[in-house]
Design a protein around this motif. Structure first.
Motif, PDB file in Angstrom:
ATOM      1  N   ASP A 285      -2.029  -0.664  -8.598  1.00 40.00           N
ATOM      2  CA  ASP A 285      -3.605  -1.086  -8.530  1.00 40.00           C
ATOM      3  C   ASP A 285      -4.328   0.350  -8.081  1.00 40.00           C
ATOM      4  O   ASP A 285      -4.249   0.521  -6.865  1.00 40.00           O
ATOM      5  CB  ASP A 285      -4.008  -2.110  -7.683  1.00 40.00           C
ATOM      6  CG  ASP A 285      -5.341  -2.557  -7.292  1.00 40.00           C
ATOM      7  OD1 ASP A 285      -6.338  -1.847  -7.926  1.00 40.00           O
ATOM      8  OD2 ASP A 285      -5.278  -3.179  -6.602  1.00 40.00           O
TER       9      ASP A 285
ATOM     10  N   PRO B 121       0.726  -1.361  -0.094  1.00 39.85           N
ATOM     11  CA  PRO B 121       0.053   0.014  -0.016  1.00 39.85           C
ATOM     12  C   PRO B 121       0.840   1.293   0.020  1.00 39.85           C
ATOM     13  O   PRO B 121       1.946   1.415   0.655  1.00 39.85           O
ATOM     14  CB  PRO B 121      -0.786  -0.070   1.391  1.00 39.85           C
ATOM     15  CG  PRO B 121      -0.743  -1.528   1.632  1.00 39.85           C
ATOM     16  CD  PRO B 121       0.378  -2.054   1.087  1.00 39.85           C
TER      17      PRO B 121
ATOM     18  N   PRO C  43      -9.833   3.133  -0.223  1.00 40.66           N
ATOM     19  CA  PRO C  43      -9.863   2.480  -1.484  1.00 40.66           C
ATOM     20  C   PRO C  43     -11.084   1.952  -2.065  1.00 40.66           C
ATOM     21  O   PRO C  43     -12.242   2.086  -1.375  1.00 40.66           O
ATOM     22  CB  PRO C  43      -9.155   1.065  -1.102  1.00 40.66           C
ATOM     23  CG  PRO C  43      -9.641   0.866   0.299  1.00 40.66           C
ATOM     24  CD  PRO C  43      -9.586   2.271   0.777  1.00 40.66           C
TER      25      PRO C  43
ATOM     26  N   ALA D  90     -11.590  -5.974  -2.277  1.00 43.02           N
ATOM     27  CA  ALA D  90     -10.282  -5.667  -1.529  1.00 43.02           C
ATOM     28  C   ALA D  90      -9.345  -6.871  -1.577  1.00 43.02           C
ATOM     29  O   ALA D  90      -9.454  -8.128  -1.818  1.00 43.02           O
ATOM     30  CB  ALA D  90     -10.904  -5.513  -0.104  1.00 43.02           C
ATOM     31  N   ARG D  91      -8.207  -6.475  -1.501  1.00 45.47           N
ATOM     32  CA  ARG D  91      -6.950  -7.324  -1.769  1.00 45.47           C
ATOM     33  C   ARG D  91      -6.169  -7.240  -0.636  1.00 45.47           C
ATOM     34  O   ARG D  91      -5.968  -6.247   0.170  1.00 45.47           O
ATOM     35  CB  ARG D  91      -6.325  -7.008  -2.920  1.00 45.47           C
ATOM     36  CG  ARG D  91      -5.566  -5.531  -2.755  1.00 45.47           C
ATOM     37  CD  ARG D  91      -4.688  -5.260  -4.019  1.00 45.47           C
ATOM     38  NE  ARG D  91      -3.457  -6.060  -3.888  1.00 45.47           N
ATOM     39  CZ  ARG D  91      -2.951  -7.157  -4.562  1.00 45.47           C
ATOM     40  NH1 ARG D  91      -3.943  -7.551  -5.570  1.00 45.47           N
ATOM     41  NH2 ARG D  91      -2.022  -7.573  -4.359  1.00 45.47           N
TER      42      ARG D  91
ATOM     43  N   ALA E 266      -2.620  -7.176   1.267  1.00 46.73           N
ATOM     44  CA  ALA E 266      -1.496  -6.173   1.148  1.00 46.73           C
ATOM     45  C   ALA E 266      -0.401  -6.694   1.973  1.00 46.73           C
ATOM     46  O   ALA E 266      -0.649  -7.118   3.078  1.00 46.73           O
ATOM     47  CB  ALA E 266      -1.878  -4.799   1.129  1.00 46.73           C
TER      48      ALA E 266
ATOM     49  N   THR F   4     -13.737  -0.297  -3.681  1.00 46.28           N
ATOM     50  CA  THR F   4     -14.136  -1.948  -3.516  1.00 46.28           C
ATOM     51  C   THR F   4     -15.329  -2.374  -4.250  1.00 46.28           C
ATOM     52  O   THR F   4     -15.685  -3.396  -4.254  1.00 46.28           O
ATOM     53  CB  THR F   4     -13.893  -2.386  -2.105  1.00 46.28           C
ATOM     54  OG1 THR F   4     -15.014  -1.559  -1.293  1.00 46.28           O
ATOM     55  CG2 THR F   4     -12.773  -2.171  -1.301  1.00 46.28           C
TER      56      THR F   4
ATOM     57  N   SER G 186     -13.145  -4.362  -8.537  1.00 44.65           N
ATOM     58  CA  SER G 186     -12.188  -5.107  -7.995  1.00 44.65           C
ATOM     59  C   SER G 186     -12.225  -5.419  -6.524  1.00 44.65           C
ATOM     60  O   SER G 186     -12.328  -4.269  -5.835  1.00 44.65           O
ATOM     61  CB  SER G 186     -10.534  -4.244  -8.452  1.00 44.65           C
ATOM     62  OG  SER G 186      -9.485  -4.794  -7.670  1.00 44.65           O
TER      63      SER G 186
ATOM     64  N   ALA H  91      -7.259   0.939  -7.888  1.00 42.45           N
ATOM     65  CA  ALA H  91      -8.550   0.806  -6.833  1.00 42.45           C
ATOM     66  C   ALA H  91      -8.151   0.707  -5.468  1.00 42.45           C
ATOM     67  O   ALA H  91      -9.035   1.046  -4.671  1.00 42.45           O
ATOM     68  CB  ALA H  91      -9.172  -0.537  -7.326  1.00 42.45           C
ATOM     69  N   HIS H  92      -6.944   0.389  -5.290  1.00 41.95           N
ATOM     70  CA  HIS H  92      -6.501   0.303  -3.886  1.00 41.95           C
ATOM     71  C   HIS H  92      -5.179   1.293  -3.477  1.00 41.95           C
ATOM     72  O   HIS H  92      -4.896   1.060  -2.453  1.00 41.95           O
ATOM     73  CB  HIS H  92      -6.156  -1.164  -3.538  1.00 41.95           C
ATOM     74  CG  HIS H  92      -7.316  -2.027  -3.490  1.00 41.95           C
ATOM     75  ND1 HIS H  92      -7.610  -2.794  -4.636  1.00 41.95           N
ATOM     76  CD2 HIS H  92      -8.682  -2.301  -3.105  1.00 41.95           C
ATOM     77  CE1 HIS H  92      -8.832  -3.677  -5.062  1.00 41.95           C
ATOM     78  NE2 HIS H  92      -9.251  -3.259  -3.871  1.00 41.95           N
ATOM     79  N   HIS H  93      -4.755   1.886  -4.534  1.00 38.85           N
ATOM     80  CA  HIS H  93      -3.659   2.814  -4.256  1.00 38.85           C
ATOM     81  C   HIS H  93      -2.437   2.047  -3.789  1.00 38.85           C
ATOM     82  O   HIS H  93      -1.847   2.407  -2.849  1.00 38.85           O
ATOM     83  CB  HIS H  93      -4.040   4.238  -3.447  1.00 38.85           C
ATOM     84  CG  HIS H  93      -2.868   5.088  -3.531  1.00 38.85           C
ATOM     85  ND1 HIS H  93      -2.504   5.568  -4.784  1.00 38.85           N
ATOM     86  CD2 HIS H  93      -2.353   5.728  -2.690  1.00 38.85           C
ATOM     87  CE1 HIS H  93      -1.697   6.593  -4.514  1.00 38.85           C
ATOM     88  NE2 HIS H  93      -1.519   6.518  -3.212  1.00 38.85           N
ATOM     89  N   THR H  94      -2.226   0.644  -4.597  1.00 37.05           N
ATOM     90  CA  THR H  94      -1.277  -0.106  -4.024  1.00 37.05           C
ATOM     91  C   THR H  94      -0.196  -0.543  -5.148  1.00 37.05           C
ATOM     92  O   THR H  94      -0.799  -0.646  -6.581  1.00 37.05           O
ATOM     93  CB  THR H  94      -2.103  -1.311  -3.604  1.00 37.05           C
ATOM     94  OG1 THR H  94      -2.759  -1.069  -2.351  1.00 37.05           O
ATOM     95  CG2 THR H  94      -0.951  -2.612  -3.250  1.00 37.05           C
TER      96      THR H  94
END
Length: 548
Positions: A151, A57, A533, A541-542, A544, A535, A539, A153-156
């Motif tokens: 990514d 992240p 993020p 939630a992933r 991290a 979700t 996409s 969608a999750h700023h990762t």
């Protein structure tokens, strides 16, 4: 197309045929496509999935980036009190700001007519967002050196390959990148746009890749880095490195990042060594554990697959530049048109409502002309000689611009050269969802098709659309300083526009950008909270791996 023309075109290269079809027969291309609709069962996801690959992240991005004037081309004077120091090494904060403002999601859409939920920093046809971003970094703050996918969608950052790939990247770019602090690789996922527009999506994706590239160059400059735009590289090597699967996804352009300098900036250092795809690919295995892409209909779009395949390079000895040509605008950037804060302008940038019906409000010539001239300022690109402005010519149709005669104008280094009055019918404009009677101006960007086809072959189509796209994004951002929305629309008859503009043979208009004061809209565009993020609807939630 006449019966006499048809056999001659059949003997042209895929790129030459695509130039003609996408600009002069685009309606037929779209009609022949799948004709998908947003929200339907065939609507592609807007975000890539990365399965269980490790994620790192990024911290929340900053609210400000700095003045617009310092991010348009190399710095030409000493550092100001508010200028960031040159980036000597990457950091989590640098990547957070760079990626969020270059290609992240800045706003979400709500309201009774909301159809396109995710709005990024650049215009995107129906917000399909086909451009993906990959990053090579030498490592920082618990993030190991390696190749990552961003990514949004999750700023990762999602780790694809750990390791130092600087030498491999430099060889594939045909350049010395020993002092690079990072490399961005932009790809296009064609089906996100092609499910609706068919093979015409190749043009839309090329335009949007240029928009994202131009945006990344601006953001990097604001952060104290300098970006070099590479159109030429060994495609297969970079696709293997990132795990990109053709023909569904293709690496489109590369931006090498270096510490910013106070002089005219670092040049692209060509490598004297020759490299081939066959030689370098043997050292690149597959990306382990990257999920296979979902089956799409891209393979059925022969025009798209054919032109993308024909554009590939396999030998750095084939890398060239356009011959030097004087630019219509080589003057230094300056004036009130670039007085603004970049992050604020990116958040305020808008294409207007789906039906672009601007409010009537006169805008001074200085605002329009200043934005256009600043947008044409040189940036470092392997397509043109060092210090040369992009191979893009600009014309302005002044509709309601205080201080300018109504009608068509050519942009020159001395200002506007009036070409005469013009009617909508004279321009062959076919955009039914733009009210041309209430816009302030329309900007046309044109490029030397014939020259690029001779120099770059079938790669010339995307090279020139990327160059013009970078200029278009600058214009879209700069227009916000005058309170204007900038609507990019390909609804025009290219031949009619070319004649009206008096373009030389072999030149083509590739962008139409309508400028106007945005009116009332039923939608509500809400800024994305810094630490929230996305979700929903694309996409999940992933997992991290927290950065140290």
């Amino acid at each position: 197309m006449t019966a006499i023309e048809r056999p001659a075109r059949a003997t042209e290269s895929p790129g030459a045929r695509y130039w003609h079809r996408s600009l002069h027969d685009y309606a037929a291309m779209i009609r022949q496509g799948p004709g998908g609709r947003e929200g339907g069962p065939g609507d592609p996801e807007r975000f890539a999935r990365f399965g269980d690959l490790p994620g790192f992240p990024l911290p929340p991005p900053p609210r400000t980036l700095g003045a617009l004037s310092r991010c348009l081309g190399p710095r030409r004077a000493g550092l100001g009190a508010d200028d960031p120091p040159p980036v000597s090494a990457p950091s989590a904060a640098f990547h957070s700001a760079l990626l969020h403002y270059s290609c992240g999601v800045l706003r979400t859409e709500f309201g009774p007519t909301a159809r396109w939920p995710y709005h990024r920093a650049v215009p995107s046809a129906r917000c399909f967002a086909p451009v993906e971003t990959y990053l090579w970094t030498p490592g920082h703050e618990g993030v190991p050196a390696g190749v990552y996918a961003y990514d949004p969608a999750h700023h990762t950052l999602v780790l694809l390959r750990a390791g130092d790939f600087r030498a491999l990247l430099g060889a594939a770019l045909g350049a010395d990148i020993a002092d690079a602090v990072g490399v961005l690789l932009l790809s296009t996922v064609f089906w996100r746009t092609a499910f609706r527009y068919g093979a015409y999506a190749y043009r839309l994706c090329a335009q949007e890749t240029g928009l994202v590239a131009g945006n990344a160059l601006m953001v990097a400059g604001a952060l104290g880095a300098q970006g070099h735009l590479h159109h030429q590289f060994l495609d297969g090597v970079l696709e293997r490195l990132t795990g990109v699967a053709r023909p569904d996804e293709s690496i489109a352009c590369v931006i090498a990042l270096y510490p910013g300098r106070e002089d005219d900036g670092r040049t692209i250092l060509r490598s004297p060594a020759r490299h081939t795809e066959a030689e370098l690919s043997t050292a690149v295995g597959t990306v382990a554990d990257r999920p296979a892409s979902t089956a799409t209909g891209v393979r059925s779009l022969s025009d798209l697959v054919e032109v993308d395949t024909a554009a590939r390079l396999t030998d750095t000895a084939a890398f060239v530049r356009l011959p030097h040509a004087s630019s219509p605008v080589q003057s230094a950037v300056g004036g009130t048109a670039v007085a603004g804060e970049l992050a604020d302008c990116l958040r305020r940038r808008t294409s207007g409502a789906p039906a672009f019906n601007p409010e009537r409000r006169p805008v001074p010539l200085e605002a329009v002309l200043g934005a256009v001239k600043a947008a044409l300022a040189p940036f470092v690109s392997d397509a043109v000689p060092q210090g040369t402005a992009p191979p893009v010519t600009a014309h302005v149709w002044a509709v309601d611009v205080t201080g300018a005669e109504d009608g068509l104008h050519e942009v020159t280094e001395h200002g506007l050269r009036h070409l005469g009055p013009v009617r909508i019918a004279d321009l062959g404009l076919e955009a039914a969802n733009i009210n041309y009677r209430t816009v302030n101006a329309v900007v046309f960007l044109s490029v030397p098709r014939e020259q690029a086809q001779a120099a770059f072959g079938d790669r010339g189509f995307r090279v020139l659309h990327h160059e013009a796209g970078a200029v278009a994004q600058r214009l879209c951002v700069l227009s916000t300083t005058a309170g204007l929305a900038a609507r990019i629309h390909n609804g025009y008859a290219a031949g009619t526009v070319a004649r009206a503009l008096g373009l030389s043979p072999g030149h083509e208009p590739v962008f139409q950008i309508a400028l106007g004061t945005p009116g009332a809209d039923e939608r509500y565009l809400m800024p994305v909270p810094d630490q929230l993020p996305l979700t929903h609807g694309g996409s999940p939630a992933r997992k991290a791996v927290p950065a140290a």
